[in-house]
Write a protein that holds these residues in place. Structure first.
Motif, PDB file in Angstrom:
ATOM      1  N   HIS A  35       0.824  -1.218   0.000  1.00  0.00           N
ATOM      2  CA  HIS A  35       0.000   0.000   0.000  1.00  0.00           C
ATOM      3  C   HIS A  35       0.859   1.270   0.000  1.00  0.00           C
ATOM      4  CE1 HIS A  35      -3.465  -2.527   0.783  1.00  0.00           C
ATOM      5  NE2 HIS A  35      -2.799  -3.102   1.763  1.00  0.00           N
ATOM      6  N   GLN A  36       2.141   1.079  -0.276  1.00  0.00           N
ATOM      7  CA  GLN A  36       3.104   2.193  -0.321  1.00  0.00           C
ATOM      8  C   GLN A  36       3.256   2.890   1.034  1.00  0.00           C
ATOM      9  OE1 GLN A  36       5.214   3.163  -3.005  1.00  0.00           O
ATOM     10  NE2 GLN A  36       4.569   1.125  -3.620  1.00  0.00           N
ATOM     11  N   ARG A  37       3.063   2.118   2.098  1.00  0.00           N
ATOM     12  CA  ARG A  37       3.247   2.694   3.440  1.00  0.00           C
ATOM     13  C   ARG A  37       4.666   2.376   3.915  1.00  0.00           C
ATOM     14  NH1 ARG A  37      -1.240  -0.047   7.038  1.00  0.00           N
ATOM     15  NH2 ARG A  37      -0.210  -1.820   6.067  1.00  0.00           N
ATOM     16  N   PRO A  38       5.465   3.386   4.172  1.00  0.00           N
ATOM     17  CA  PRO A  38       6.803   3.098   4.701  1.00  0.00           C
ATOM     18  C   PRO A  38       6.735   2.808   6.203  1.00  0.00           C
ATOM     19  CG  PRO A  38       6.545   5.450   4.357  1.00  0.00           C
ATOM     20  CD  PRO A  38       5.249   4.820   3.965  1.00  0.00           C
ATOM     21  N   ASN A  39       7.757   2.148   6.703  1.00  0.00           N
ATOM     22  CA  ASN A  39       7.795   1.875   8.146  1.00  0.00           C
ATOM     23  C   ASN A  39       8.743   2.843   8.861  1.00  0.00           C
ATOM     24  OD1 ASN A  39      10.164   0.828   7.115  1.00  0.00           O
ATOM     25  ND2 ASN A  39      10.244  -0.878   8.543  1.00  0.00           N
ATOM     26  N   PHE A  40       8.920   4.006   8.262  1.00  0.00           N
ATOM     27  CA  PHE A  40       9.807   4.995   8.880  1.00  0.00           C
ATOM     28  C   PHE A  40       9.277   6.396   8.618  1.00  0.00           C
ATOM     29  CE2 PHE A  40      11.361   3.757   4.712  1.00  0.00           C
ATOM     30  CZ  PHE A  40      11.491   4.966   4.060  1.00  0.00           C
ATOM     31  N   LEU A  41       9.649   7.301   9.501  1.00  0.00           N
ATOM     32  CA  LEU A  41       9.269   8.713   9.341  1.00  0.00           C
ATOM     33  C   LEU A  41      10.471   9.574   9.686  1.00  0.00           C
ATOM     34  CD1 LEU A  41       7.017  10.976   9.015  1.00  0.00           C
ATOM     35  CD2 LEU A  41       6.778  10.845  11.488  1.00  0.00           C
ATOM     36  N   VAL A  42      10.849  10.416   8.740  1.00  0.00           N
ATOM     37  CA  VAL A  42      11.938  11.360   9.002  1.00  0.00           C
ATOM     38  C   VAL A  42      11.317  12.642   9.556  1.00  0.00           C
ATOM     39  CG1 VAL A  42      13.819  12.698   7.986  1.00  0.00           C
ATOM     40  CG2 VAL A  42      13.332  10.410   7.138  1.00  0.00           C
ATOM     41  N   VAL A  43      11.717  12.979  10.758  1.00  0.00           N
ATOM     42  CA  VAL A  43      11.186  14.178  11.402  1.00  0.00           C
ATOM     43  C   VAL A  43      12.188  15.319  11.228  1.00  0.00           C
ATOM     44  CG1 VAL A  43      10.431  15.181  13.596  1.00  0.00           C
ATOM     45  CG2 VAL A  43       9.937  12.788  13.092  1.00  0.00           C
ATOM     46  N   ASP A  44      11.729  16.376  10.606  1.00  0.00           N
ATOM     47  CA  ASP A  44      12.579  17.575  10.481  1.00  0.00           C
ATOM     48  C   ASP A  44      11.825  18.776  11.051  1.00  0.00           C
ATOM     49  OD1 ASP A  44      10.723  18.133   8.529  1.00  0.00           O
ATOM     50  OD2 ASP A  44      12.043  17.702   6.855  1.00  0.00           O
ATOM     51  N   SER A  45      12.383  19.945  10.821  1.00  0.00           N
ATOM     52  CA  SER A  45      11.781  21.151  11.421  1.00  0.00           C
ATOM     53  C   SER A  45      10.375  21.433  10.876  1.00  0.00           C
ATOM     54  CB  SER A  45      12.694  22.346  11.170  1.00  0.00           C
ATOM     55  OG  SER A  45      12.952  22.461   9.788  1.00  0.00           O
ATOM     56  N   LYS A  46      10.087  20.882   9.685  1.00  0.00           N
ATOM     57  CA  LYS A  46       8.774  21.144   9.082  1.00  0.00           C
ATOM     58  C   LYS A  46       7.709  20.130   9.516  1.00  0.00           C
ATOM     59  CE  LYS A  46      10.992  23.003   4.989  1.00  0.00           C
ATOM     60  NZ  LYS A  46      11.505  22.595   3.677  1.00  0.00           N
ATOM     61  N   THR A  47       8.136  19.043  10.125  1.00  0.00           N
ATOM     62  CA  THR A  47       7.171  18.012  10.521  1.00  0.00           C
ATOM     63  C   THR A  47       6.375  18.473  11.737  1.00  0.00           C
ATOM     64  OG1 THR A  47       8.865  16.436   9.843  1.00  0.00           O
ATOM     65  CG2 THR A  47       6.938  15.529  10.945  1.00  0.00           C
ATOM     66  N   THR A  48       5.071  18.423  11.609  1.00  0.00           N
ATOM     67  CA  THR A  48       4.231  18.869  12.725  1.00  0.00           C
ATOM     68  C   THR A  48       4.078  17.743  13.747  1.00  0.00           C
ATOM     69  OG1 THR A  48       2.234  18.136  11.596  1.00  0.00           O
ATOM     70  CG2 THR A  48       2.896  20.424  11.242  1.00  0.00           C
ATOM     71  N   GLN A  49       3.715  18.141  14.945  1.00  0.00           N
ATOM     72  CA  GLN A  49       3.527  17.154  16.018  1.00  0.00           C
ATOM     73  C   GLN A  49       2.356  16.223  15.682  1.00  0.00           C
ATOM     74  OE1 GLN A  49       3.397  18.848  19.936  1.00  0.00           O
ATOM     75  NE2 GLN A  49       2.926  16.862  20.852  1.00  0.00           N
ATOM     76  N   ALA A  50       1.352  16.797  15.022  1.00  0.00           N
ATOM     77  CA  ALA A  50       0.183  15.988  14.641  1.00  0.00           C
ATOM     78  C   ALA A  50       0.598  14.862  13.694  1.00  0.00           C
ATOM     79  CB  ALA A  50      -0.864  16.879  13.985  1.00  0.00           C
ATOM     80  N   THR A  51       1.507  15.175  12.773  1.00  0.00           N
ATOM     81  CA  THR A  51       1.984  14.156  11.821  1.00  0.00           C
ATOM     82  C   THR A  51       2.719  13.046  12.558  1.00  0.00           C
ATOM     83  OG1 THR A  51       2.325  15.971  10.265  1.00  0.00           O
ATOM     84  CG2 THR A  51       3.281  13.858   9.665  1.00  0.00           C
ATOM     85  N   ILE A  52       3.557  13.450  13.513  1.00  0.00           N
ATOM     86  CA  ILE A  52       4.333  12.452  14.260  1.00  0.00           C
ATOM     87  C   ILE A  52       3.377  11.538  15.045  1.00  0.00           C
ATOM     88  CG2 ILE A  52       6.108  12.118  16.014  1.00  0.00           C
ATOM     89  CD1 ILE A  52       7.104  14.976  15.361  1.00  0.00           C
ATOM     90  N   GLU A  53       2.408  12.168  15.703  1.00  0.00           N
ATOM     91  CA  GLU A  53       1.460  11.388  16.514  1.00  0.00           C
ATOM     92  C   GLU A  53       0.629  10.451  15.638  1.00  0.00           C
ATOM     93  OE1 GLU A  53       0.999  14.744  20.044  1.00  0.00           O
ATOM     94  OE2 GLU A  53      -0.740  14.228  18.823  1.00  0.00           O
ATOM     95  N   GLU A  54       0.229  10.985  14.491  1.00  0.00           N
ATOM     96  CA  GLU A  54      -0.579  10.184  13.563  1.00  0.00           C
ATOM     97  C   GLU A  54       0.207   8.973  13.061  1.00  0.00           C
ATOM     98  OE1 GLU A  54      -2.300  11.206   9.297  1.00  0.00           O
ATOM     99  OE2 GLU A  54      -2.720  12.788  10.749  1.00  0.00           O
ATOM    100  N   GLU A  55       1.446   9.227  12.726  1.00  0.00           N
ATOM    101  CA  GLU A  55       2.297   8.145  12.209  1.00  0.00           C
ATOM    102  C   GLU A  55       2.574   7.106  13.302  1.00  0.00           C
ATOM    103  OE1 GLU A  55       3.940   6.763   8.663  1.00  0.00           O
ATOM    104  OE2 GLU A  55       2.806   8.596   9.034  1.00  0.00           O
ATOM    105  N   PHE A  56       2.819   7.595  14.509  1.00  0.00           N
ATOM    106  CA  PHE A  56       3.064   6.684  15.628  1.00  0.00           C
ATOM    107  C   PHE A  56       1.840   5.794  15.850  1.00  0.00           C
ATOM    108  CE2 PHE A  56       2.607   5.742  20.172  1.00  0.00           C
ATOM    109  CZ  PHE A  56       3.761   5.006  20.376  1.00  0.00           C
TER     110      PHE A  56
END
Lengths: 119, 208
Positions: A35-56
């Motif tokens: 489904h093209q879902r990666p098992n990793f997330l690169v967090v940089d200065s542009k990544t919002t907290q909501a994105t991190i929480e959603e991915e987690f």
């Protein structure tokens, strides 16, 4: 039954800064499913907290992930969610990053032991 | 379990086990931190020598498949191990002293096979494509070669180019070792949680 379910959990997911994720991908954990879902997330200065929480949350709901590695400084930003998370699998492990060395006082495992012993 | 743990002596034993586990956890933490620090240093050196744009998330493969996975034991739920599908990464340090000759031999073999296969492909182009006899000839020698090539293609090091700096290889080796430690830590975390739960039950049994 439960053990059979754990047997399908083979992947290691990662949420971290660029260097951490690059290193872990070099070690061979990177996976992109059908489904093209990666098992990793690169967090940089542009990544919002909501994105991190959603991915987690999406990582915790996946049935093929056994371990989630997350940088300790990123985990600090979502401490509430991590404290609430109590499932055995996927196991969440906080790891140091290049700029933020490991801090034992923030380690959730050691905190629980301290709480148990009443320190 | 509860009858056994209601005994104060057994609670002491459980407590000692928990302390041992915490000590082991802290030791693993410090050793993994040292490994990771060196790996980060190697990665930074590699970025500096190769160029920051050449080792970046933009170059991650869009068709990555995990070659380092975890196997959770059937008998014991907290027995976790790293399983690697790529022999190159498994060996990690390709700096083995005795393997130089093998490497050169392997290189020559590969070169001769490649040479052979390119000749054959040219020949195949010239002749009719439906010749089954032609395809059967290289069959046995082609299979291991293809396998070798697929193993090499799986190596994430190749995302960043064919000729990567040696420091990137060193960083990869460091992260592979760190990953082993992380899986051990995850396993230890499970053990700690179980021991904590058992101890809490035992202490609740005493106070009740």
């Amino acid at each position: 039954m439960a053990q059979a379910a754990h047997k399908d959990r083979t992947l290691i997911a990662a949420i971290g800064d660029e260097d951490t994720v690059t290193g872990l991908l070099l070690a061979g954990i990177g996976d992109i499913d059908s489904h093209q879902r990666p098992n990793f997330l690169v967090v940089d200065s542009k990544t919002t907290q909501a994105t991190i929480e959603e991915e987690f949350t999406s990582f915790t709901q996946r049935k093929d992930i056994a371990i989630i590695l997350i940088n300790q400084h990123i985990a600090d930003e979502m401490r509430g969610i991590l404290d609430e998370y109590s499932a055995a699998f996927p196991t969440v492990l906080e790891i140091p990053s290049k700029d933020h060395p490991y801090d034992p006082s923030k380690d959730s495992v050691l905190k629980r032991v301290q709480l148990l012993l009443g320190d | 379990m509860s009858e056994k743990t209601s005994n104060p002596a057994s609670i002491d034993n459980q407590l000692f086990e928990l302390f041992d586990c915490v000590a082991e956890y802290q030791q693993l933490r410090s050793s993994s931190s040292i490994l990771l620090r060196q790996a980060f240093f190697d990665l930074a050196s590699a970025k500096r020598s190769a160029g920051y744009q050449w080792i970046s998330p933009d170059l991650y493969s869009g068709r990555a498949h995990a070659i380092a996975t975890v196997s959770i034991g059937e008998e014991h739920p907290i027995d976790m191990r790293v399983v690697r599908n790529n022999s190159r990464i498994d060996n990690g340090n390709e700096k083995g002293q005795g393997s130089d000759r093998e490497k050169t031999d392997g290189g020559l073999k590969r070169r001769s096979r490649r040479h052979l296969s390119s000749d054959e492909s040219e020949h195949a182009k010239l002749t009719a494509s439906g010749d089954e006899d032609e395809e059967d000839l290289p069959g046995d020698t082609e299979k291991p070669d293809k396998k070798q090539r697929s193993v090499a293609v799986n190596d994430p090091l190749l995302w960043f180019g064919m000729l990567v700096p040696p420091t990137l290889k060193a960083a990869q080796s460091g992260f592979v070792s760190s990953l082993d430690k992380f899986v051990q830590l995850a396993q230890l975390k499970h053990r700690l949680v179980q021991q904590q739960q058992a101890l809490q039950e035992a202490m609740a049994g005493i106070t009740a």
